[in-house]
Design a protein around this motif. Structure first.
Motif, short mmCIF file in Angstrom:
data_model
loop_
_atom_site.label_atom_id
_atom_site.label_comp_id
_atom_site.label_asym_id
_atom_site.label_seq_id
_atom_site.Cartn_x
_atom_site.Cartn_y
_atom_site.Cartn_z
N CYS A 64 1.01 -1.28 -0.12
CA CYS A 64 0.20 -0.01 0.02
C CYS A 64 0.83 1.16 -0.05
O CYS A 64 1.97 1.24 0.45
CB CYS A 64 -0.81 0.17 1.12
SG CYS A 64 -2.16 -1.23 1.22
N SER A 81 0.33 4.05 1.69
CA SER A 81 0.48 4.41 3.00
C SER A 81 -0.48 3.60 3.70
O SER A 81 -1.27 3.03 3.23
CB SER A 81 0.10 5.88 3.19
OG SER A 81 -1.09 6.11 2.79
N ARG A 82 -0.49 3.86 5.15
CA ARG A 82 -1.26 2.80 5.99
C ARG A 82 -2.47 3.51 6.70
O ARG A 82 -2.41 4.81 7.30
CB ARG A 82 -0.29 2.31 6.99
CG ARG A 82 -1.18 1.13 7.73
CD ARG A 82 -0.22 0.44 8.63
NE ARG A 82 -0.99 -0.41 9.72
CZ ARG A 82 -0.75 -0.82 10.71
NH1 ARG A 82 0.52 -0.54 11.40
NH2 ARG A 82 -1.27 -1.48 11.65
N CYS A 83 -3.81 3.10 6.34
CA CYS A 83 -4.97 3.66 6.86
C CYS A 83 -4.93 3.35 8.42
O CYS A 83 -4.33 2.38 8.77
CB CYS A 83 -6.11 3.16 6.21
SG CYS A 83 -5.96 2.96 4.54
N TYR A 136 -7.02 2.55 10.73
CA TYR A 136 -7.90 1.51 11.14
C TYR A 136 -7.26 -0.19 10.61
O TYR A 136 -7.91 -0.99 10.86
CB TYR A 136 -9.41 1.61 10.65
CG TYR A 136 -9.68 1.78 9.16
CD1 TYR A 136 -9.54 0.48 8.37
CD2 TYR A 136 -9.54 2.82 8.33
CE1 TYR A 136 -9.76 0.61 6.77
CE2 TYR A 136 -9.60 2.96 7.01
CZ TYR A 136 -9.56 1.81 6.44
OH TYR A 136 -9.79 1.64 4.97
N CYS A 137 -6.38 0.00 9.67
CA CYS A 137 -5.87 -0.99 9.33
C CYS A 137 -5.00 -2.19 10.02
O CYS A 137 -4.03 -1.59 10.99
CB CYS A 137 -4.76 -0.82 7.97
SG CYS A 137 -4.41 -2.26 7.18
N PHE A 152 -4.37 -5.06 8.79
CA PHE A 152 -3.35 -5.75 7.76
C PHE A 152 -2.18 -5.10 7.57
O PHE A 152 -2.12 -3.80 6.88
CB PHE A 152 -4.34 -5.92 6.66
CG PHE A 152 -3.59 -6.68 5.35
CD1 PHE A 152 -3.69 -7.94 5.43
CD2 PHE A 152 -3.16 -5.99 4.29
CE1 PHE A 152 -2.81 -8.66 4.38
CE2 PHE A 152 -2.31 -6.60 3.40
CZ PHE A 152 -2.28 -7.87 3.37
N SER A 173 0.35 -4.03 5.71
CA SER A 173 0.56 -4.13 4.34
C SER A 173 1.99 -3.29 4.37
O SER A 173 1.96 -2.20 5.04
CB SER A 173 -0.21 -3.54 3.39
OG SER A 173 -0.91 -2.21 3.83
N GLY A 194 -3.81 -5.72 0.91
CA GLY A 194 -3.51 -4.50 0.33
C GLY A 194 -3.93 -3.76 -0.84
O GLY A 194 -5.24 -3.78 -0.73
N THR A 195 -3.31 -3.16 -1.84
CA THR A 195 -3.80 -2.40 -2.82
C THR A 195 -3.00 -2.86 -4.03
O THR A 195 -1.93 -2.60 -4.52
CB THR A 195 -3.58 -1.07 -2.63
OG1 THR A 195 -4.13 -0.61 -1.38
CG2 THR A 195 -4.34 -0.28 -3.86
N ARG A 245 -7.60 1.63 -3.49
CA ARG A 245 -7.33 3.26 -3.12
C ARG A 245 -7.45 3.78 -4.21
O ARG A 245 -6.44 3.63 -5.21
CB ARG A 245 -6.36 3.28 -2.08
CG ARG A 245 -6.98 3.24 -0.66
CD ARG A 245 -5.71 3.17 0.33
NE ARG A 245 -4.56 3.97 0.07
CZ ARG A 245 -3.91 4.36 0.91
NH1 ARG A 245 -3.65 3.68 1.94
NH2 ARG A 245 -2.92 5.14 0.55
N ARG A 255 -6.33 8.22 4.98
CA ARG A 255 -6.67 7.35 3.64
C ARG A 255 -5.77 8.03 2.58
O ARG A 255 -5.63 7.73 1.41
CB ARG A 255 -7.86 7.50 3.40
CG ARG A 255 -8.25 6.19 2.61
CD ARG A 255 -9.31 5.26 2.85
NE ARG A 255 -9.50 4.65 1.68
CZ ARG A 255 -9.17 3.21 1.40
NH1 ARG A 255 -8.84 2.47 2.27
NH2 ARG A 255 -9.49 2.93 0.34
#
Ligand code: SF4
Length: 475
Positions: free
Chosen positions: A162, A164-166, A168-169, A171, A173, A216-217, A251, A288
Motif C-alpha cells: 500500500c 501508506s497505511r490507513c 484502522y488497518c 493488515f 501491508s 493491500g492494494t 484506493r 486515507r
C-alpha cells in the motif's frame, strides 16, 4: 479487568467472546486481582452453571443440558445474565462466529429451514432482524453456490503493498516507498508460484472458476508489474471455465488510466474502487490519503475504460463520521449506481493504529455504527440491491456485520465461495492462505504462505514445499 474462572470446562475463547459483546474495552484474565467483575462458568455433571459478581450484585443461572451442548448453554446463560445487568441485547445473540449464513445453511440441510430458524432464535438468541438478514443472504447465495463444479477451485493472488497505511488497518501491508526495492523480486516469485500452483491444479485435475487479485492494494504496484502477474495467470492456467475475474483496484490514489487499461485488457470483468467514506475530513482522519473527488474521478475513469461491474467499499462507524455524513456518502454512492456496494462495520483490531476509546460508535448497544448500517440497509434495498454475502469479525462496532450488496446478477462469486467455505481456494503471494475444501465440504485444511514480502522472498522455496500438501489432500 474481568476475572474469569472456568470449572470443569475449557471454553475460555467462547466465553470471552460473549464477555466482549458487553464489555468490548475490558480485558479478561483468569488471574485478575483488581477486577471489575468476576465470572465463573462451571460444568458440574449435567449442569451448566454461570455466576457473575459485578458492582456488588450477584447473578446466578444454571441449566441441565446434554453433554454436547455445554459450550452453547454456558454462553447462553452468561448472555442472559449480562443482558439483564446491562440492559443490552446484542442482536446476533451468542452467534459470534464469522459465517452466520454457512451455519444457517448447514442446520437447514440437516434438519430443515424451520429447525434452522428456530435454532438461531431460541438457542443462539439471534434477533429476528439478524436472522432475516442471514436468511435473505443465504437464499441469494444458494443458486450461486450451485455454479461450483466438482473438483474446482478459485485462485487468490495477494499484492500486499500500500502507498501508506490507513489508521484502522490491521493488515500490516508494506509501505511501497519503503519496500519498493522488494517489488521486482516479489513479482518474479509470485509468477513462479503461479506457475507451480497451475501445475499442481493440472496434475490433480482441478478446474479454475474464479480469480481474485486482492491486497493491500493491487494497484499500488506499477502497471507493468500488474501486467506481468496477470499475464502469468493467462500463461499458466486454463481459463476456459472461468466465471469471474476480479481485481481489487482499491484506493483511488493508486489508480491510473494505464493500470485500468491493463486490467481491462486482461479480461478482468470486475473491479473494486474503495472510498470507505466520501467525507474529506473523515478520509483525512483515517489517513486515507485521497479525497472524495479523487474517488469520483477514478470511478468515471473506470466507466470510460469500459468497466460496468464495479464494487465500492464503505465503512460504518469510522472515527469522526456522523450519521448525517454517512447518509450523504450512501446517497452519493447510490447515485453512481455501482454493481455492488460492500458495507463493512469498523472493527478495531489491536494491531491497528486506532485504539478502542469506548466511544459511542463502538458501544455494545450499537450506537452510531448501527444507525449507519440501518441507513445502508434501507437505502440499498430501496435502490434494488440485495445482500449476497456476509461475515462477522471480533470487536466490530455495535457487534454488527459486513455485508456485500449487489444488483441482481452482479454478485461477486469469489466472495461467496470463500466466505461459505464451499470451494478450494489456491492462494499465492505473501500473506495468502490456501484453503482446501473436500468435495463433501466436511474437511477443510489450510496452508499458510509467509506473511510479509521479505519473508516470502527469503523463504520462497521452503514455502513452495509446503504446497505439496495439496497433493496429499486430494489423494
Ligand atoms: S488500503 Fe487497505 S490494506 Fe492498505 S493500508 Fe488501507 S486498509 Fe490497509
Amino acid at each position: 479487568m474481568i476475572k474469569l474462572t472456568l470449572i470443569g470446562n475449557d471454553y475460555k475463547y467462547e466465553i470471552e467472546n460473549i464477555i466482549q459483546l458487553f464489555f468490548p474495552a475490558e480485558s479478561v484474565s483468569e488471574q485478575a486481582e483488581n477486577c471489575t467483575a468476576h465470572i465463573t462458568a462451571q460444568k458440574d455433571g449435567d449442569l451448566a452453571k454461570v455466576t457473575v459478581d459485578i458492582s456488588d450484585k450477584h447473578f446466578e443461572k444454571a441449566q441441565a443440558c446434554a453433554c454436547n451442548d455445554f459450550e452453547r448453554t454456558l454462553c447462553a446463560l452468561l448472555y442472559e445474565i449480562l443482558s439483564e445487568y446491562t440492559g443490552i441485547y446484542p442482536k446476533w445473540g451468542i452467534q459470534t462466529g464469522v459465517r452466520p449464513t454457512k451455519l444457517l445453511r448447514s442446520l437447514k440441510e440437516k434438519k430443515g429451514i424451520e429447525y434452522a430458524k428456530d435454532y438461531f432464535r431460541s438457542k443462539l438468541l439471534v434477533s429476528d432482524e439478524k436472522l432475516n438478514l442471514a436468511y435473505d443472504t443465504m437464499s441469494i447465495q444458494d443458486p450461486l453456490l450451485s455454479k461450483i463444479l466438482p473438483r474446482s477451485f478459485s485462485l487468490y493472488i495477494s499484492i500486499p503493498f500500500c502507498k501508506s497505511r490507513c489508521s484502522y488497518c490491521s493488515f500490516i501491508s508494506h509501505d511501497v516507498s519503503k519496500s519498493h526495492k522488494l517489488i521486482p523480486d516479489y513479482v518474479q516469485l509470485i509468477c513462479r508460484e503461479l506457475e507451480y500452483t497451475a501445475k499442481v491444479a493440472r496434475d490433480i485435475g482441478l478446474t479454475l472458476q474464479t480469480v481474485y487479485i486482492g491486497g493491500g492494494t493491487p494497484t499500488a504496484i506499477e502497471a507493468e508489474d500488474l501486467q506481468r502477474i496477470i499475464a502469468a495467470v493467462y500463461k499458466y492456467f486454463d481459463l476456459s471455465n472461468l466465471l469471474e475475474f476480479t481485481v481489487e483496484a482499491g484506493r483511488p490514489d493508486t489508480i491510473t488510466k494505464q493500470k485500468l487499461d491493463v486490467i481491462k485488457a486482461s479480461g478482468a470483468d470486475r473491479i473494486s474502487i474503495n472510498p470507505q467514506t466520501l467525507n474529506d475530513n473523515v478520509l483525512k482522519e483515517i489517513r486515507r490519503n485521497h479525497t472524495a473527488k479523487e474517488f469520483f474521478d477514478c470511478y468515471e475513469l473506470a466507466l470510460k475504460t469500459g468497466f460496468d461491474n464495479i464494487n465500492t467499499d464503505l465503512i460504518a462507524g469510522l472515527p469522526t463520521d456522523t450519521v448525517e455524513s454517512f447518509k450523504d456518502t450512501m446517497d452519493q454512492i447510490i447515485g453512481l449506481s455501482p454493481a455492488c456496494v460492500t458495507v463493512h462495520t469498523l472493527s478495531i483490531k489491536r494491531s491497528s493504529r486506532l485504539v478502542y476509546k469506548g466511544e459511542a460508535e463502538y458501544s455494545p448497544e450499537g450506537g452510531v455504527a448501527s444507525q449507519m448500517l440501518e441507513i445502508s440497509h434501507n437505502s440499498l434495498k430501496n435502490s434494488g440491491y440485495l445482500p449476497y454475502y456476509m461475515y462477522r469479525q471480533s470487536r466490530m462496532a455495535g457487534n454488527n456485520e459486513n455485508i456485500g450488496w449487489s444488483k441482481p446478477g452482479f454478485e461477486g462469486l469469489y466472495n461467496v465461495f470463500i466466505m461459505e467455505e464451499a470451494q478450494t481456494i489456491l492462494a499465492v503471494g505473501a500473506g495468502a492462505s490456501t484453503k482446501l475444501v473436500s468435495e463433501d465440504k466436511t474437511n477443510i485444511s489450510r496452508i499458510f504462505n509467509y506473511k510479509y514480502p521479505y519473508e516470502y522472498i527469503s523463504g520462497f522455496d521452503e514455502m513452495l514445499k509446503r504446497k505439496s500438501a495439496i497433493y496429499e489432500f486430494y489423494k
